[in-house]
Design an enzyme around this catalytic site. Structure first.
Site, short mmCIF file in Angstrom:
data_model
loop_
_atom_site.label_atom_id
_atom_site.label_comp_id
_atom_site.label_asym_id
_atom_site.label_seq_id
_atom_site.Cartn_x
_atom_site.Cartn_y
_atom_site.Cartn_z
N ASP A 68 -15.31 -42.12 37.50
CA ASP A 68 -15.75 -43.48 37.18
C ASP A 68 -14.68 -44.49 37.57
O ASP A 68 -13.49 -44.26 37.32
CB ASP A 68 -16.00 -43.64 35.68
CG ASP A 68 -17.23 -42.91 35.20
OD1 ASP A 68 -18.18 -42.77 35.99
OD2 ASP A 68 -17.25 -42.47 34.03
N ARG A 76 -21.26 -31.72 33.56
CA ARG A 76 -21.00 -32.00 34.97
C ARG A 76 -19.76 -31.28 35.47
O ARG A 76 -18.79 -31.12 34.74
CB ARG A 76 -20.89 -33.49 35.22
CG ARG A 76 -19.80 -34.15 34.40
CD ARG A 76 -20.07 -35.59 34.19
NE ARG A 76 -21.00 -35.72 33.08
CZ ARG A 76 -21.18 -36.81 32.38
NH1 ARG A 76 -20.51 -37.88 32.65
NH2 ARG A 76 -22.04 -36.85 31.40
N ARG A 122 -21.88 -31.83 42.00
CA ARG A 122 -22.43 -32.53 40.83
C ARG A 122 -23.92 -32.75 41.00
O ARG A 122 -24.38 -33.19 42.04
CB ARG A 122 -21.74 -33.87 40.63
CG ARG A 122 -22.42 -34.63 39.48
CD ARG A 122 -21.63 -35.66 38.85
NE ARG A 122 -22.37 -36.26 37.75
CZ ARG A 122 -22.05 -37.37 37.17
NH1 ARG A 122 -20.97 -38.02 37.56
NH2 ARG A 122 -22.76 -37.85 36.17
N ASP A 150 -16.94 -35.79 37.20
CA ASP A 150 -17.40 -37.17 37.02
C ASP A 150 -16.23 -38.06 37.36
O ASP A 150 -15.12 -37.84 36.86
CB ASP A 150 -17.83 -37.38 35.56
CG ASP A 150 -18.40 -38.77 35.31
OD1 ASP A 150 -19.05 -39.33 36.21
OD2 ASP A 150 -18.18 -39.30 34.20
#
Length: 174
Positions: A98, A93, A84, A96
């Site tokens: 989160d 990307r 990334r 990712d």
């Protein structure tokens, strides 16, 4: 004490499904981290920067025995190891990852906000989260996932791509 945490994963570069599968494999290797539940995979329109490929997104439930900042560091290391590059906010990307919610915890730091402040505005998070835990009340929003999904103003397209049994995933041995 084990902490119940929900993570959101997304990819829109290259073999998106492979990237999410690889990220799951890396997350499973984090010491004291156990993947509990994996949502179906959803293909979603990009949010923010619209001129890019569609994403594949999932939400997973994990249990961890570590501090939130340490988990964040480990997840960012996975993103970096997978290639990334952070060059544009909301940009394309490879992967990712989160931290969405952490039990009843609220954190407001420069590099980490829990619960993720955009949850109510992101169907690509709310739909898979509602699939695995619709009645989960998110601290800070004081509403359950099902209600947040019903009330969101996000009208982006989110389509089922594959079910979670598409992943080659084996729970950790005790």
């Amino acid at each position: 004490m084990r902490h119940r945490v929900f993570l959101g994963l997304g990819s829109n570069i290259g073999d998106r499904f492979k990237h999410i599968s690889q990220a799951l494999h890396h997350i499973q290797k984090i010491p004291t981290c156990e993947i509990q539940t994996i949502s179906s995979i959803y293909e979603t329109e990009p949010v923010g920067l619209k001129e890019q490929n569609n994403f594949l997104n999932i939400v997973i439930e994990i249990y961890v025995l570590m501090a939130p900042t340490l988990l964040l560091t480990k997840l960012q290391n996975i993103e970096n190891e997978m290639g990334r590059i952070r060059f544009k906010k909301w940009g394309p990307r490879i992967i990712d990852i989160d931290i969405l919610c952490w039990e009843n915890l609220e954190i407001y730091e420069i590099d980490l906000i829990i619960p993720h402040p955009e949850i109510p505005h992101r169907k690509f998070v709310l739909i898979p989260l509602a699939e695995i835990e619709p009645n989960y009340k998110i601290t800070g929003f004081d509403k359950d996932v099902k209600t947040l999904l019903e009330q969101t103003t996000d009208n982006s397209k989110v389509d089922l791509y594959k079910t979670s049994d598409s992943f080659i995933y084996k729970p950790k041995e005790d």
